[in-house]
Design an enzyme around this catalytic site. Sequence first.
Site, PDB file in Angstrom:
ATOM      1  N   ASP A  29     -15.633 -36.866  -7.014  1.00 32.48           N
ATOM      2  CA  ASP A  29     -16.415 -35.896  -6.233  1.00 32.48           C
ATOM      3  C   ASP A  29     -15.911 -34.475  -6.510  1.00 32.48           C
ATOM      4  OD1 ASP A  29     -17.681 -34.395  -4.160  1.00 32.48           O
ATOM      5  OD2 ASP A  29     -17.723 -36.144  -2.852  1.00 32.48           O
ATOM      6  N   SER A  69     -18.388 -41.443  -2.410  1.00 34.31           N
ATOM      7  CA  SER A  69     -17.083 -40.934  -1.966  1.00 34.31           C
ATOM      8  C   SER A  69     -16.621 -41.640  -0.692  1.00 34.31           C
ATOM      9  CB  SER A  69     -17.136 -39.431  -1.723  1.00 34.31           C
ATOM     10  OG  SER A  69     -17.506 -38.782  -2.908  1.00 34.31           O
ATOM     11  N   HIS A 126     -17.298 -31.669  -4.885  1.00 32.84           N
ATOM     12  CA  HIS A 126     -17.636 -30.741  -3.792  1.00 32.84           C
ATOM     13  C   HIS A 126     -16.371 -30.263  -3.078  1.00 32.84           C
ATOM     14  CE1 HIS A 126     -21.320 -33.114  -4.439  1.00 32.84           C
ATOM     15  NE2 HIS A 126     -21.948 -31.981  -4.137  1.00 32.84           N
TER      16      HIS A 126
HETATM   17 CO1  B1M Z   1     -24.042 -31.644  -4.590  1.00 35.71          CO
HETATM   18  N1  B1M Z   1     -24.818 -33.097  -3.546  1.00 35.71           N
HETATM   19  N2  B1M Z   1     -24.089 -32.740  -6.159  1.00 35.71           N
HETATM   20  N3  B1M Z   1     -23.405 -30.068  -5.533  1.00 35.71           N
HETATM   21  N4  B1M Z   1     -24.416 -30.679  -3.071  1.00 35.71           N
HETATM   22  C1  B1M Z   1     -24.950 -32.863  -2.068  1.00 35.71           C
HETATM   23  C2  B1M Z   1     -23.713 -33.374  -1.327  1.00 35.71           C
HETATM   24  C3  B1M Z   1     -26.262 -33.708  -1.752  1.00 35.71           C
HETATM   25  C4  B1M Z   1     -26.331 -34.225  -0.314  1.00 35.71           C
HETATM   26  C5  B1M Z   1     -27.478 -32.836  -2.091  1.00 35.71           C
HETATM   27  C6  B1M Z   1     -28.795 -33.586  -1.930  1.00 35.71           C
HETATM   28  O1  B1M Z   1     -29.195 -34.343  -2.768  1.00 35.71           O
HETATM   29  N5  B1M Z   1     -29.484 -33.382  -0.858  1.00 35.71           N
HETATM   30  C7  B1M Z   1     -26.152 -34.843  -2.804  1.00 35.71           C
HETATM   31  C8  B1M Z   1     -25.375 -36.105  -2.372  1.00 35.71           C
HETATM   32  C9  B1M Z   1     -26.215 -37.344  -2.296  1.00 35.71           C
HETATM   33  C10 B1M Z   1     -25.419 -38.482  -1.796  1.00 35.71           C
HETATM   34  O2  B1M Z   1     -24.577 -39.040  -2.451  1.00 35.71           O
HETATM   35  N6  B1M Z   1     -25.679 -38.798  -0.549  1.00 35.71           N
HETATM   36  C11 B1M Z   1     -25.474 -34.133  -3.957  1.00 35.71           C
HETATM   37  C12 B1M Z   1     -25.522 -34.556  -5.298  1.00 35.71           C
HETATM   38  C13 B1M Z   1     -26.432 -35.733  -5.600  1.00 35.71           C
HETATM   39  C14 B1M Z   1     -24.799 -33.927  -6.333  1.00 35.71           C
HETATM   40  C15 B1M Z   1     -24.703 -34.336  -7.810  1.00 35.71           C
HETATM   41  C16 B1M Z   1     -24.582 -35.832  -8.095  1.00 35.71           C
HETATM   42  C17 B1M Z   1     -25.919 -33.721  -8.521  1.00 35.71           C
HETATM   43  C18 B1M Z   1     -26.060 -34.039  -9.996  1.00 35.71           C
HETATM   44  O3  B1M Z   1     -25.206 -33.703 -10.785  1.00 35.71           O
HETATM   45  N7  B1M Z   1     -27.123 -34.686 -10.305  1.00 35.71           N
HETATM   46  C19 B1M Z   1     -23.440 -33.575  -8.257  1.00 35.71           C
HETATM   47  C20 B1M Z   1     -22.190 -34.417  -7.964  1.00 35.71           C
HETATM   48  C21 B1M Z   1     -21.081 -34.157  -8.895  1.00 35.71           C
HETATM   49  C22 B1M Z   1     -19.852 -34.915  -8.425  1.00 35.71           C
HETATM   50  O4  B1M Z   1     -19.346 -34.675  -7.330  1.00 35.71           O
HETATM   51  N8  B1M Z   1     -19.380 -35.836  -9.236  1.00 35.71           N
HETATM   52  C23 B1M Z   1     -23.465 -32.404  -7.328  1.00 35.71           C
HETATM   53  C24 B1M Z   1     -22.959 -31.145  -7.650  1.00 35.71           C
HETATM   54  C25 B1M Z   1     -22.993 -30.048  -6.807  1.00 35.71           C
HETATM   55  C26 B1M Z   1     -22.597 -28.631  -7.228  1.00 35.71           C
HETATM   56  C27 B1M Z   1     -21.416 -28.617  -8.214  1.00 35.71           C
HETATM   57  C28 B1M Z   1     -23.800 -27.994  -7.898  1.00 35.71           C
HETATM   58  C29 B1M Z   1     -22.337 -27.952  -5.853  1.00 35.71           C
HETATM   59  C30 B1M Z   1     -20.879 -28.061  -5.367  1.00 35.71           C
HETATM   60  C31 B1M Z   1     -20.055 -26.843  -5.670  1.00 35.71           C
HETATM   61  C32 B1M Z   1     -18.707 -26.919  -5.031  1.00 35.71           C
HETATM   62  O5  B1M Z   1     -18.455 -27.551  -4.023  1.00 35.71           O
HETATM   63  N9  B1M Z   1     -17.778 -26.241  -5.655  1.00 35.71           N
HETATM   64  C33 B1M Z   1     -23.168 -28.849  -4.913  1.00 35.71           C
HETATM   65  C34 B1M Z   1     -23.564 -28.466  -3.590  1.00 35.71           C
HETATM   66  C35 B1M Z   1     -23.284 -27.031  -3.207  1.00 35.71           C
HETATM   67  C36 B1M Z   1     -24.196 -29.363  -2.694  1.00 35.71           C
HETATM   68  C37 B1M Z   1     -24.796 -29.081  -1.299  1.00 35.71           C
HETATM   69  C38 B1M Z   1     -26.138 -28.381  -1.525  1.00 35.71           C
HETATM   70  C39 B1M Z   1     -23.950 -28.256  -0.337  1.00 35.71           C
HETATM   71  C40 B1M Z   1     -22.524 -28.743  -0.101  1.00 35.71           C
HETATM   72  C41 B1M Z   1     -21.701 -27.674   0.587  1.00 35.71           C
HETATM   73  O6  B1M Z   1     -20.901 -26.977  -0.039  1.00 35.71           O
HETATM   74  N10 B1M Z   1     -21.916 -27.482   1.880  1.00 35.71           N
HETATM   75  C42 B1M Z   1     -24.955 -30.549  -0.720  1.00 35.71           C
HETATM   76  C43 B1M Z   1     -26.096 -30.699   0.257  1.00 35.71           C
HETATM   77  C44 B1M Z   1     -25.646 -30.397   1.680  1.00 35.71           C
HETATM   78  O7  B1M Z   1     -24.529 -30.714   2.090  1.00 35.71           O
HETATM   79  N11 B1M Z   1     -26.518 -29.781   2.407  1.00 35.71           N
HETATM   80  C45 B1M Z   1     -24.912 -31.378  -1.950  1.00 35.71           C
HETATM   81  C46 B1M Z   1     -21.222 -26.451   2.668  1.00 35.71           C
HETATM   82  C47 B1M Z   1     -19.862 -26.999   3.154  1.00 35.71           C
HETATM   83  C48 B1M Z   1     -19.145 -25.954   3.996  1.00 35.71           C
HETATM   84  O8  B1M Z   1     -20.120 -28.123   3.946  1.00 35.71           O
HETATM   85  O9  B1M Z   1     -18.814 -29.658   2.405  1.00 35.71           O
HETATM   86  O10 B1M Z   1     -20.299 -30.603   4.227  1.00 35.71           O
HETATM   87  P1  B1M Z   1     -19.402 -29.544   3.740  1.00 35.71           P
HETATM   88  O11 B1M Z   1     -18.132 -29.440   4.732  1.00 35.71           O
HETATM   89  C49 B1M Z   1     -18.310 -29.435   6.128  1.00 35.71           C
HETATM   90  C50 B1M Z   1     -18.112 -30.804   6.769  1.00 35.71           C
HETATM   91  O12 B1M Z   1     -18.614 -31.860   5.992  1.00 35.71           O
HETATM   92  C51 B1M Z   1     -16.646 -30.876   7.063  1.00 35.71           C
HETATM   93  O13 B1M Z   1     -16.299 -29.510   7.335  1.00 35.71           O
HETATM   94  C52 B1M Z   1     -17.191 -28.605   6.684  1.00 35.71           C
HETATM   95  C53 B1M Z   1     -17.770 -27.620   7.706  1.00 35.71           C
HETATM   96  O14 B1M Z   1     -16.846 -27.022   8.513  1.00 35.71           O
HETATM   97  N12 B1M Z   1     -15.694 -31.378   6.078  1.00 35.71           N
HETATM   98  C54 B1M Z   1     -14.445 -31.763   6.460  1.00 35.71           C
HETATM   99  C55 B1M Z   1     -15.796 -31.535   4.762  1.00 35.71           C
HETATM  100  N13 B1M Z   1     -14.660 -32.030   4.258  1.00 35.71           N
HETATM  101  C56 B1M Z   1     -13.807 -32.180   5.278  1.00 35.71           C
HETATM  102  C57 B1M Z   1     -12.488 -32.650   5.321  1.00 35.71           C
HETATM  103  C58 B1M Z   1     -11.847 -32.698   6.564  1.00 35.71           C
HETATM  104  C59 B1M Z   1     -12.502 -32.279   7.727  1.00 35.71           C
HETATM  105  C60 B1M Z   1     -13.801 -31.814   7.693  1.00 35.71           C
HETATM  106  O15 B1M Z   1     -10.586 -33.121   6.722  1.00 35.71           O
HETATM  107  C61 B1M Z   1      -9.815 -33.483   5.592  1.00 35.71           C
END
Ligand code: B1M
Length: 213
Positions: free
Chosen positions: A98, A151, A100
């Site tokens: 992963d 993940s 992200h």
């Molecule tokens: Co990706 N991606 N992405 N992506 N991406 C998602 C996660 C996805 C839901 C989008 C979608 O299809 N709707 C989807 C996942 C599907 C699934 O498995 N259910 C997805 C996909 C499919 C993919 C790829 C497979 C796409 C592809 O290549 N075909 C690929 C995966 C590559 C890989 O990981 N091997 C991929 C790639 C990417 C980018 C590189 C383009 C980019 C990431 C850049 C980066 O992180 N440096 C990206 C992004 C930006 C997203 C979305 C749009 C946004 C994620 C984000 O940064 N959110 C995402 C859709 C979504 O979530 N709306 C998506 C903002 C962030 C602050 O929130 O990380 O959730 P988040 O963290 C939150 C909480 O979750 C929590 O606290 C935070 C808030 O306070 N939290 C924790 C997180 N970790 C924690 C740990 C803790 C405590 C809390 O304690 C240890």
Amino acid sequence: LTLEERLASYVVEGTKEGLLSDLEEGLNKYSALELINGPLMTGMAEVGRLFNNNELIVAEVLQSAEVMKASVTYLEDFMEKDESSVKGKVILATVKGDVHDIGKNLVEIILSNNGYQIINLGIKVPPDKIIEAYRNEKADIIGLSGLLVKSAQQMIVTAQDLKIADIDVPIMVGGAALTRKFTKTRIKPEYDGMVVYAKDAMDGLDIANKLMD
Ligand code: B1M
């Protein structure tokens, strides 16, 4: 557009033009964390929705991620800091497979602003790297982040490997693909120590504080 709509649209459009001055304006009305959890996260949710509908390509989502990261970097200076004491040491890692890391890095900022020493192992971190870091650092908590459905499975594997390595320090897990229920029913049974789910970075801080109490 209102300020809130403009802030969300920088993330959706993946553009930084005007971003910093709007963030500055936003700070008159909201705290740094409110800006992240509010309009910026609204933008990210929209990016996720558009990406899911094939209306955005990965390159565009990367630009959105850049805007989010730049915003968090700017806002970090305006977050409350508690430098009174060192509360504990936390290892953070995005699990194997992963990439992200925005959420994980937000957790790092919040925890380090609140007295925690953070060992951030980065992205795609296999269990053996986590075990090695734990042995070198003797952390109080291991934090795992993951956003992909696979993940969540990888967290189970990681918990199993940590157990085999005789580690039972509390694990904190977070990320969009996880739920409290999954944590309790699928990850916890594989591990001897505590496993707690954090819904966001502030929840992560609350949990860390409770664990260190
Ligand atoms: Co990706 N991606 N992405 N992506 N991406 C998602 C996660 C996805 C839901 C989008 C979608 O299809 N709707 C989807 C996942 C599907 C699934 O498995 N259910 C997805 C996909 C499919 C993919 C790829 C497979 C796409 C592809 O290549 N075909 C690929 C995966 C590559 C890989 O990981 N091997 C991929 C790639 C990417 C980018 C590189 C383009 C980019 C990431 C850049 C980066 O992180 N440096 C990206 C992004 C930006 C997203 C979305 C749009 C946004 C994620 C984000 O940064 N959110 C995402 C859709 C979504 O979530 N709306 C998506 C903002 C962030 C602050 O929130 O990380 O959730 P988040 O963290 C939150 C909480 O979750 C929590 O606290 C935070 C808030 O306070 N939290 C924790 C997180 N970790 C924690 C740990 C803790 C405590 C809390 O304690 C240890």
